[in-house]
Design an enzyme around this catalytic site. Sequence first.
Site, PDB file in Angstrom:
ATOM      1  N   HIS A  92      16.500  -5.548  -0.298  1.00  0.00           N
ATOM      2  CA  HIS A  92      17.777  -6.160   0.110  1.00  0.00           C
ATOM      3  C   HIS A  92      17.971  -6.014   1.627  1.00  0.00           C
ATOM      4  N   GLY A  94       3.614 -16.400   2.925  1.00  0.00           N
ATOM      5  CA  GLY A  94       3.830 -17.748   2.382  1.00  0.00           C
ATOM      6  C   GLY A  94       3.886 -17.740   0.858  1.00  0.00           C
ATOM      7  N   GLU A 119       0.855  -1.196   0.000  1.00  0.00           N
ATOM      8  CA  GLU A 119       0.000   0.000   0.000  1.00  0.00           C
ATOM      9  C   GLU A 119       0.886   1.240   0.000  1.00  0.00           C
ATOM     10  N   GLU A 161       9.423  -7.868  -3.596  1.00  0.00           N
ATOM     11  CA  GLU A 161       9.477  -9.159  -2.886  1.00  0.00           C
ATOM     12  C   GLU A 161      10.388  -9.086  -1.662  1.00  0.00           C
ATOM     13  N   TRP A 202       1.992  -0.124  -6.726  1.00  0.00           N
ATOM     14  CA  TRP A 202       3.142  -0.874  -7.241  1.00  0.00           C
ATOM     15  C   TRP A 202       2.761  -2.318  -7.545  1.00  0.00           C
ATOM     16  N   GLY A 226       4.863  -0.678   2.742  1.00  0.00           N
ATOM     17  CA  GLY A 226       5.591  -1.484   1.765  1.00  0.00           C
ATOM     18  C   GLY A 226       6.336  -2.610   2.445  1.00  0.00           C
TER      19      GLY A 226
HETATM   20  P1  TGC Z   1       6.168 -11.354  11.624  1.00  0.00           P
HETATM   21  O1  TGC Z   1       5.586 -11.038  12.957  1.00  0.00           O
HETATM   22  O2  TGC Z   1       7.605 -11.748  11.524  1.00  0.00           O
HETATM   23  O3  TGC Z   1       5.343 -12.507  10.912  1.00  0.00           O
HETATM   24  C1  TGC Z   1       3.915 -12.501  10.886  1.00  0.00           C
HETATM   25  C2  TGC Z   1       3.478 -13.938  10.655  1.00  0.00           C
HETATM   26  O4  TGC Z   1       3.952 -14.392   9.379  1.00  0.00           O
HETATM   27  C3  TGC Z   1       4.814 -15.526   9.540  1.00  0.00           C
HETATM   28  N1  TGC Z   1       5.877 -15.378   8.546  1.00  0.00           N
HETATM   29  C4  TGC Z   1       5.918 -16.089   7.422  1.00  0.00           C
HETATM   30  N2  TGC Z   1       5.131 -17.071   6.968  1.00  0.00           N
HETATM   31  C5  TGC Z   1       5.421 -17.608   5.772  1.00  0.00           C
HETATM   32  N3  TGC Z   1       6.467 -17.176   5.028  1.00  0.00           N
HETATM   33  C6  TGC Z   1       7.290 -16.184   5.441  1.00  0.00           C
HETATM   34  N4  TGC Z   1       8.281 -15.761   4.665  1.00  0.00           N
HETATM   35  C7  TGC Z   1       7.033 -15.595   6.707  1.00  0.00           C
HETATM   36  N5  TGC Z   1       7.607 -14.603   7.427  1.00  0.00           N
HETATM   37  C8  TGC Z   1       6.886 -14.485   8.557  1.00  0.00           C
HETATM   38  C9  TGC Z   1       5.300 -15.439  10.976  1.00  0.00           C
HETATM   39  O5  TGC Z   1       5.680 -16.689  11.463  1.00  0.00           O
HETATM   40  C10 TGC Z   1       4.063 -14.898  11.678  1.00  0.00           C
HETATM   41  O6  TGC Z   1       3.133 -15.960  11.830  1.00  0.00           O
HETATM   42  P2  TGC Z   1       2.175 -16.018  13.123  1.00  0.00           P
HETATM   43  O7  TGC Z   1       1.421 -17.291  12.934  1.00  0.00           O
HETATM   44  O8  TGC Z   1       3.087 -16.014  14.309  1.00  0.00           O
HETATM   45  O9  TGC Z   1       1.302 -14.804  13.048  1.00  0.00           O
HETATM   46  O10 TGC Z   1       5.864 -10.121  10.666  1.00  0.00           O
HETATM   47  P3  TGC Z   1       6.437  -8.637  10.648  1.00  0.00           P
HETATM   48  O11 TGC Z   1       5.258  -7.723  10.563  1.00  0.00           O
HETATM   49  O12 TGC Z   1       7.422  -8.444  11.768  1.00  0.00           O
HETATM   50  O13 TGC Z   1       7.198  -8.558   9.245  1.00  0.00           O
HETATM   51  C11 TGC Z   1       8.266  -9.378   8.924  1.00  0.00           C
HETATM   52  C12 TGC Z   1       8.855  -8.964   7.564  1.00  0.00           C
HETATM   53  C13 TGC Z   1       9.416  -7.561   7.584  1.00  0.00           C
HETATM   54  C14 TGC Z   1       9.984  -9.950   7.285  1.00  0.00           C
HETATM   55  C15 TGC Z   1       7.760  -9.076   6.474  1.00  0.00           C
HETATM   56  O14 TGC Z   1       6.762  -8.158   6.666  1.00  0.00           O
HETATM   57  C16 TGC Z   1       8.312  -8.899   5.062  1.00  0.00           C
HETATM   58  O15 TGC Z   1       8.759  -9.869   4.466  1.00  0.00           O
HETATM   59  N6  TGC Z   1       8.260  -7.647   4.499  1.00  0.00           N
HETATM   60  C17 TGC Z   1       8.625  -7.424   3.100  1.00  0.00           C
HETATM   61  C18 TGC Z   1       7.360  -7.179   2.318  1.00  0.00           C
HETATM   62  C19 TGC Z   1       7.423  -7.753   0.951  1.00  0.00           C
HETATM   63  O16 TGC Z   1       8.254  -8.597   0.606  1.00  0.00           O
HETATM   64  N7  TGC Z   1       6.489  -7.347   0.106  1.00  0.00           N
HETATM   65  C20 TGC Z   1       6.388  -7.894  -1.208  1.00  0.00           C
HETATM   66  C21 TGC Z   1       5.098  -7.469  -1.874  1.00  0.00           C
HETATM   67  S1  TGC Z   1       4.679  -8.466  -3.266  1.00  0.00           S
HETATM   68  C22 TGC Z   1       5.794  -8.037  -4.420  1.00  0.00           C
HETATM   69  O17 TGC Z   1       6.715  -7.318  -4.251  1.00  0.00           O
HETATM   70  C23 TGC Z   1       5.565  -8.654  -5.719  1.00  0.00           C
HETATM   71  S2  TGC Z   1       6.691  -8.222  -6.950  1.00  0.00           S
HETATM   72  C24 TGC Z   1       6.148  -9.321  -8.063  1.00  0.00           C
HETATM   73  C25 TGC Z   1       6.889  -9.393  -9.309  1.00  0.00           C
HETATM   74  O18 TGC Z   1       6.629  -8.535 -10.185  1.00  0.00           O
HETATM   75  O19 TGC Z   1       7.684 -10.363  -9.457  1.00  0.00           O
HETATM   76  P1  FAD Z   2       9.794   1.128   1.954  1.00  0.00           P
HETATM   77  O1  FAD Z   2       9.244   0.000   2.733  1.00  0.00           O
HETATM   78  O2  FAD Z   2       9.251   2.490   2.201  1.00  0.00           O
HETATM   79  O3  FAD Z   2      11.373   1.135   2.116  1.00  0.00           O
HETATM   80  C1  FAD Z   2      12.164   2.282   1.794  1.00  0.00           C
HETATM   81  C2  FAD Z   2      13.598   1.999   2.254  1.00  0.00           C
HETATM   82  O4  FAD Z   2      13.618   1.804   3.670  1.00  0.00           O
HETATM   83  C3  FAD Z   2      14.163   0.718   1.644  1.00  0.00           C
HETATM   84  O5  FAD Z   2      15.521   0.884   1.331  1.00  0.00           O
HETATM   85  C4  FAD Z   2      14.026  -0.313   2.758  1.00  0.00           C
HETATM   86  O6  FAD Z   2      15.013  -1.348   2.689  1.00  0.00           O
HETATM   87  C5  FAD Z   2      14.236   0.571   3.983  1.00  0.00           C
HETATM   88  N1  FAD Z   2      13.612  -0.009   5.180  1.00  0.00           N
HETATM   89  C6  FAD Z   2      12.279  -0.212   5.402  1.00  0.00           C
HETATM   90  N2  FAD Z   2      12.098  -0.798   6.602  1.00  0.00           N
HETATM   91  C7  FAD Z   2      13.318  -0.979   7.132  1.00  0.00           C
HETATM   92  C8  FAD Z   2      13.807  -1.551   8.358  1.00  0.00           C
HETATM   93  N3  FAD Z   2      12.971  -2.097   9.267  1.00  0.00           N
HETATM   94  N4  FAD Z   2      15.154  -1.543   8.573  1.00  0.00           N
HETATM   95  C9  FAD Z   2      16.012  -1.027   7.657  1.00  0.00           C
HETATM   96  N5  FAD Z   2      15.619  -0.480   6.490  1.00  0.00           N
HETATM   97  C10 FAD Z   2      14.289  -0.463   6.236  1.00  0.00           C
HETATM   98  N6  FAD Z   2       3.884  -5.187  -4.324  1.00  0.00           N
HETATM   99  C11 FAD Z   2       2.788  -6.004  -4.369  1.00  0.00           C
HETATM  100  O7  FAD Z   2       2.090  -6.173  -3.384  1.00  0.00           O
HETATM  101  N7  FAD Z   2       2.457  -6.643  -5.524  1.00  0.00           N
HETATM  102  C12 FAD Z   2       3.162  -6.497  -6.677  1.00  0.00           C
HETATM  103  O8  FAD Z   2       2.827  -7.103  -7.707  1.00  0.00           O
HETATM  104  C13 FAD Z   2       4.294  -5.643  -6.670  1.00  0.00           C
HETATM  105  N8  FAD Z   2       4.991  -5.398  -7.818  1.00  0.00           N
HETATM  106  C14 FAD Z   2       5.989  -4.454  -7.814  1.00  0.00           C
HETATM  107  C15 FAD Z   2       6.568  -4.078  -9.036  1.00  0.00           C
HETATM  108  C16 FAD Z   2       7.537  -3.079  -9.063  1.00  0.00           C
HETATM  109  C17 FAD Z   2       8.126  -2.649 -10.362  1.00  0.00           C
HETATM  110  C18 FAD Z   2       7.966  -2.482  -7.841  1.00  0.00           C
HETATM  111  C19 FAD Z   2       9.032  -1.428  -7.851  1.00  0.00           C
HETATM  112  C20 FAD Z   2       7.383  -2.855  -6.652  1.00  0.00           C
HETATM  113  C21 FAD Z   2       6.377  -3.828  -6.622  1.00  0.00           C
HETATM  114  N9  FAD Z   2       5.708  -4.150  -5.428  1.00  0.00           N
HETATM  115  C22 FAD Z   2       4.623  -4.985  -5.440  1.00  0.00           C
HETATM  116  C23 FAD Z   2       6.006  -3.417  -4.196  1.00  0.00           C
HETATM  117  C24 FAD Z   2       7.288  -3.867  -3.499  1.00  0.00           C
HETATM  118  O9  FAD Z   2       7.110  -5.091  -2.878  1.00  0.00           O
HETATM  119  C25 FAD Z   2       7.685  -2.773  -2.514  1.00  0.00           C
HETATM  120  O10 FAD Z   2       8.147  -1.674  -3.280  1.00  0.00           O
HETATM  121  C26 FAD Z   2       8.735  -3.231  -1.543  1.00  0.00           C
HETATM  122  O11 FAD Z   2       8.225  -4.210  -0.671  1.00  0.00           O
HETATM  123  C27 FAD Z   2       9.317  -2.061  -0.704  1.00  0.00           C
HETATM  124  O12 FAD Z   2       8.300  -1.251  -0.186  1.00  0.00           O
HETATM  125  P2  FAD Z   2       8.361   0.347  -0.392  1.00  0.00           P
HETATM  126  O13 FAD Z   2       8.594   0.611  -1.837  1.00  0.00           O
HETATM  127  O14 FAD Z   2       7.157   0.915   0.241  1.00  0.00           O
HETATM  128  O15 FAD Z   2       9.670   0.786   0.373  1.00  0.00           O
END
Ligand code: TGC
Ligand code: FAD
Length: 392
Positions: free
Chosen positions: A374, A245, A140, A371, A169, A144
Amino acid sequence: MAQDLFQSPDYYNIDDLLTEEHKLVRQATRDWVKRDVSPIIEDYAQKAEFPKQLIKGLAEVGAFGPYIPEEYGGPGLDQISYGLMMQEIERGDSGVRSTCSVQSSLVMYPIYAYGNEEQRKKYLPKLASGEFLGSFGLTEPNFGSNPGGMVTNFKDMGDHYLLNGAKMWISNAPFCDVAVVWAKNEEGRIHGLIVERGMEGFTTPETHNKWSLRASATGELVFDNVKVPKENLLPNKSGLGAPLGCLDSARFGIAWGAIGAAMDCYDTALRYSKERIQFGKPIAGFQLQQKKLAEMITEITKAQLLAWRLGVLKNEGRATSAQISMAKRNNVEMAIKIAREARQILGGMGISGDYSIMRHMMNLESVITYEGTHDIHLLITGLDITGENAFK
Ligand code: TGC
Ligand code: FAD
């Protein structure tokens, strides 16, 4: 773009670790990328347009839900086959691989793993065949890296849910037929909902002015009092762990995909360095260029071994989220560094669209951010090895 002369590097004979089926899947995907992606992709990236004509071919090579069982329209392959497909497709372009990652791991996987039988039968075959294209709404504007804070929400209205909020995004958003959307219920618990194009109040404005992933369409998912039928809620898993997951599966694919982008940059730079003459000899003969190339093949080989081992663990159901996170982080950073070095080996030609390197380099700036950035992946490993949670 110049003719696609790609030759895959395999410095440690990693092919010996693959089955005949793995090699067949990889070859079929590689042939398709050479024939249908390479000739057109630079043009579409320059135009900032997704080449929709690729959808049919992606479905035919099995890149939509490679590990989804045949009864739901998938090819029922293993995780290493999925990884090899993502490697070959990202060798062509990270944006095309993004479309497959979203469709397979972020749309088909949650419907398969968290959906009921009616939902699986209704959506999976159409997603596998490319008749439907999906998107995944987690991020959102204000949440992020921290998706647990999301404000998109739904209320139980008796005979339907009322969905409000916005995601940004979002890959594939502008033309998706269905979206798997993560939203909080009145108790603040996160659930997945399947939202279909055409539902009143659901819009998908496109995000313009990207310098990265230009051949992939990105947009918003906006929900203004959208009435979602109750049967569209994914019943079998809720909480933040449900979307995370799905990310495990997509991050696994990216760990392999990034190797493809790196291999393409390395292969292009190696060939160029042997042909480009300066000071009376090929630049491949200069020690500084050899250092770059030697380091590239070393890093690619390490990444290939990491991905292969992760694939074995995933096939056995033993890969942890933290292991997947490490491979995504390492392999994407490896690829972006190789792209930057490879671009320099080509000198001025490195910035030209006649070669794929600059496009890969720009694409990887998104791949290192989406996803999980880094930094976030470093902290996931940090938590795993120390037991101390830097996010709380
Ligand atoms: P936290 O309290 O650690 O965890 C909440 C619950 O989730 C469980 N869990 C997982 N389960 C499955 N797989 C994982 N990788 C998991 N990581 C954590 C955890 O055990 C817990 O379960 P429960 O039962 O105890 O409630 O959560 P947190 O709020 O402290 O956040 C942890 C953190 C920062 C690692 C997580 O929020 C995170 O990975 N943030 C990054 C967000 C992200 O990757 N967004 C991606 C959006 S989608 C996208 O970018 C698509 S791009 C697509 C493309 O074009 O290829
Ligand atoms: P922010 O979370 O605001 O982060 C900004 C900076 O702060 C980063 O350098 C980060 O590493 C740093 N930071 C944040 N928290 C911490 C911390 N705790 N400690 C240290 N540093 C921190 N999302 C979807 O849901 N679905 C999609 O299909 C999807 N597709 C995408 C396609 C593209 C081309 C792009 C660019 C993004 C896409 N995303 C999607 C979103 C993507 O997953 C987010 O951009 C990403 O998770 C980072 O969130 P943000 O951009 O809000 O950055």
